[in-house]
Design a protein around this motif. Structure first.
Motif, mmCIF file in Angstrom:
data_model
loop_
_atom_site.group_PDB
_atom_site.id
_atom_site.type_symbol
_atom_site.label_atom_id
_atom_site.label_comp_id
_atom_site.label_asym_id
_atom_site.label_seq_id
_atom_site.Cartn_x
_atom_site.Cartn_y
_atom_site.Cartn_z
ATOM 1 N N LEU B 272 0.861 -1.038 0.099
ATOM 2 C CA LEU B 272 -0.068 -0.019 0.030
ATOM 3 C C LEU B 272 0.813 1.365 0.179
ATOM 4 O O LEU B 272 0.690 2.147 -0.721
ATOM 5 N N VAL B 273 1.840 1.245 0.955
ATOM 6 C CA VAL B 273 2.796 2.358 1.119
ATOM 7 C C VAL B 273 3.468 2.533 -0.455
ATOM 8 O O VAL B 273 3.750 3.705 -0.896
ATOM 9 N N LYS B 274 3.856 1.523 -1.085
ATOM 10 C CA LYS B 274 4.553 1.560 -2.362
ATOM 11 C C LYS B 274 3.723 2.346 -3.398
ATOM 12 O O LYS B 274 4.133 3.118 -4.046
ATOM 13 N N ILE B 275 2.487 1.717 -3.547
ATOM 14 C CA ILE B 275 1.626 1.971 -4.718
ATOM 15 C C ILE B 275 1.327 3.546 -4.323
ATOM 16 O O ILE B 275 1.541 4.399 -4.998
ATOM 17 N N VAL B 276 0.813 3.811 -3.122
ATOM 18 C CA VAL B 276 0.345 5.358 -2.842
ATOM 19 C C VAL B 276 1.454 6.281 -2.853
ATOM 20 O O VAL B 276 1.371 7.538 -3.507
ATOM 21 N N GLY B 277 2.831 5.904 -2.335
ATOM 22 C CA GLY B 277 3.769 6.455 -2.305
ATOM 23 C C GLY B 277 4.280 7.103 -3.759
ATOM 24 O O GLY B 277 4.512 7.929 -4.255
ATOM 25 N N LEU B 278 4.221 5.880 -4.625
ATOM 26 C CA LEU B 278 5.161 6.135 -5.823
ATOM 27 C C LEU B 278 4.127 6.940 -6.893
ATOM 28 O O LEU B 278 4.387 7.890 -7.372
ATOM 29 N N LEU B 279 2.608 6.745 -6.742
ATOM 30 C CA LEU B 279 1.468 7.513 -7.338
ATOM 31 C C LEU B 279 1.360 9.006 -6.913
ATOM 32 O O LEU B 279 1.420 9.721 -7.785
ATOM 33 N N PHE B 280 1.875 9.195 -5.634
ATOM 34 C CA PHE B 280 1.685 10.585 -5.142
ATOM 35 C C PHE B 280 3.004 11.364 -5.709
ATOM 36 O O PHE B 280 2.776 12.506 -6.232
#
Lengths: 280, 374
Positions: B272-280
């Protein structure tokens, strides 16, 4: 005079450049060539050629081999050189609807592969294949404990020894077999489900077993050329057996249909219990 | 007690944990900060020279600390010195040894020519760091800045592909493990490269902004726009590669997919951190956030957190899947002891200490920069 100095400087620079390029090319060529050569191991052609045969039809799952191994090798708590898995194989014939179930006890141990992935990845040659008899062994005093061999081994037989704190493995009791004895697990097996022999000896009884039975190996798709041969695993090992188990906290049995004959197999697998993994 | 799910082979535990997660994180920052070097010396963004200098200090300190992570992970750490004496060319660790040494030599040579002028200036001051700087000049007294810059450019350009190779080596190591479903794919190498660029640029910018803030100096936001856009682009590439890898795993490892999804669910937080972080970072870096200093600072911090999650998801879930392909084993993360979180914290402190040391000896700003200001 100036021109001569300039020329000699230029030619020296050119010579140094050529020397550097040549050295780099030679070194990289040597590195690539050795890496290529070590990708697959040549066939082992030593004095002996030890092999191990397991007849799962005969194994009664008494775990005497596990106990004998622990005693012979003084294997610490929490790790295993050999263990016996219980596979419950349900089989339904779609034509008659008849259901049969059989339980297989499948002993597992190091396969002493002819093309061993653990030897290839070891950075210091601590794991090596003995060319004289094909045994894959460990130099404990050299092992750095990177655990790359454990990651590379597709059979999950390598472990960190909690006492020596370096990698350890099943040696097929090299101290015994090199002195004409059989490995401890073979010696204690009450039903002779485990057999050990030397393929370089044409009169070895192991030849009879291998010639008269259908032979399977574990994970042949890995290309490791294992030298533990199984009898009685036809159409079972090598196919997907799912995450099946009947106990709680585990998944429902996996179902697999053999496209060849339309038979349906279900699997429940129970592994060796190990409640002391964290001791490592 | 180590938790398991389903039948698992008795010897199986998650062997590599926080230290091996930290190692590619460090080496990724080393590789990523060379992207700024490439921007300065290959693409002519001269206004990024100060950022490049900070990135170089960061890369050098992390390059020195990075091998300690796998070394602490060894059960016999001091035997790491055996690697050059009994070399096995087929082993990925030997490749690491060669690449690390090569990169270190190149980075030290680059440091010498980059900082020689500063050392000469600094040596004129009589304090302890001045004396150290005097030794580091290696007898040079008169410096021709143009000649030095040519050499810095040469070694800087060499260091870019070498650092990329150095960080992708971990990807090479993981992708060579055919028996582990989440690892045995060449995509892993590309994911390592893309996330290395993200974390490297993010770390260099963050350290630069914090350093300037502490020294009470102004940061020109316009200078940081180009690296921020590159950061965002590579975050997008990283995300795309992750999704592609997921599709590949689902398509090729159909049989093991239930186990793969189980291991992924167990690490859901990190995914979750990876996907949300990279998307942000991807969306924010291309939006108006790249025009404000606070926006760039937030993007840098988020990029570092997201890349740490990327490293976690690359190293841990793959090991959780049992070799018998019937169950999963949960990782056992210790706080203190071998392979504990305390060792990772110690490594961070060590890297920070080395960074401070380099800045103290060579100075936060280069001598030419000081001259310009005067």
């Amino acid at each position: 005079m100036g021109n001569t100095a300039q020329e000699s400087k230029t030619s020296r620079r050119g010579f140094l450049k050529a020397l550097t390029v040549g050295a780099v090319a030679t070194c990289s060529g040597a590195v690539f060539e050795s890496a290529r050569a070590e990708r697959t191991y040549p066939e082992q052609k030593g004095k002996h050629r030890f092999v191990y045969v397991i007849d799962v039809r005969k194994c009664i799952g008494c775990d005497a081999c596990v106990a004998a191994c622990k005693a012979e090798r003084n294997t610490p708590l929490g790790v295993f050189n050999t263990w016996v898995e219980k596979w419950e194989v349900g089989y339904t014939d779609p034509n008659t609807g008849e259901t049969r179930v059989k339980v297989l006890n499948v002993p597992k141990l190091c396969n002493h592969c002819e093309n061993p992935p653990c030897v290839k990845v070891c950075p210091v040659h601590a794991t090596y294949r003995d060319e004289n008899d094909g045994l894959v062994l460990q130099r404990y005093e050299r092992c750095i404990g990177c655990r790359l061999c454990e990651q590379a081994c597709p059979y999950g037989v390598r472990y960190i020894d909690p006492i020596m704190v370096v990698m350890n493995k099943c040696t097929w009791c090299d101290h015994r077999v090199r002195n004409g004895l059989k490995p401890a697990c073979v010696e204690v097996c009450p039903t002779k489900a485990r057999e050990f022999g030397d393929l370089s000896d044409p009169n070895d009884p192991i030849w009879e077993l291998l010639n008269n039975n259908s032979i399977q190996v574990l994970k042949p798709e890995e290309g490791t050329k294992p030298r533990v041969f199984y009898i009685g695993l036809e159409a079972i090992e090598g196919m997907y057996v799912g995450t099946g188990s009947s106990t709680k906290n585990q998944h429902s049995p996996a179902i697999w249909t053999d496209p060849a004959d339309g038979k349906v197999y279900t699997y429940n697998v129970r592994m060796q219990t190990n409640k002391f993994r964290e001791l490592r | 007690m180590i938790e398991t799910h389903g039948p698992t082979l008795p010897n199986h535990i998650v062997e590599w944990t926080v230290l091996i997660v930290t190692y590619p994180f460090f080496s990724g920052i080393v590789a990523g900060s060379t992207i700024i070097t490439a921007l300065v010396y290959l693409f002519g963004f001269k206004n990024l020279q100060h950022l490049e200098r900070v990135g170089h200090f960061l890369a050098l300190s992390l390059l020195l600390v990075a091998p300690l992570a796998p070394m602490f992970d060894l059960t016999m750490p001091i035997r790491a010195l055996f690697v050059p004496f009994y070399p096995n060319i087929a082993s990925p660790i030997f490749l690491f040894f060669v690449l690390w040494n090569l990169l270190l030599v190149i980075m030290l040579l680059k440091s010498y020519f980059l900082l020689r002028r500063d050392f000469v200036e600094r040596a004129k001051e009589g304090d302890l760091f001045g004396k150290i700087a005097g030794v580091l000049t290696f007898g040079a007294k008169e410096i021709n800045p143009e000649e030095d810059e040519k050499k810095v450019k040469l070694f800087g350009i060499i260091s870019v592909p070498l650092a990329m190779l150095f960080t992708s080596y971990v990807g090479f190591l993981l992708s060579s493990m055919h028996s582990i479903p989440l690892w045995g794919t060449p995509m892993v190498i590309l994911v390592f490269l893309a996330s290395a660029v993200v974390s490297g640029i993010g770390a260099a910018m963050l350290v630069y902004i914090v350093g300037q803030y502490i020294l009470g100096e102004k940061v020109d936001v316009n200078n940081l726009r180009v690296p921020t856009i590159i950061l965002a682009a590579f975050a997008g590439v990283d995300l795309l590669l992750f999704l592609l890898e997921l599709v590949l795993e689902w398509y090729w490892n159909t049989a093991e997919w239930s186990l793969i999804s189980m291991a992924m669910k167990a690490n859901f937080f990190f995914y979750l951190v990876k996907i949300v972080g990279l998307l942000f970072v991807f969306i924010g870096g291309l939006s108006s956030l790249n025009r404000s200093l606070s926006g760039i600072t937030i993007l840098s911090v988020v990029s570092l957190i997201a890349v740490y999650a990327v490293r976690w998801t690359l190293v841990i879930p793959g090991q959780m899947i049992d070799k018998g392909h019937r169950g999963i084993v949960y990782p056992h993360i210790k706080l203190i002891g071998r392979e504990g979180v305390s060792e990772v914290i110690a490594l961070y402190f060590l890297a920070f200490f080395l960074f401070l040391l380099f800045v103290s000896i060579a100075g936060w700003k280069s001598a030419s920069h000081k001259e310009e200001v005067v």
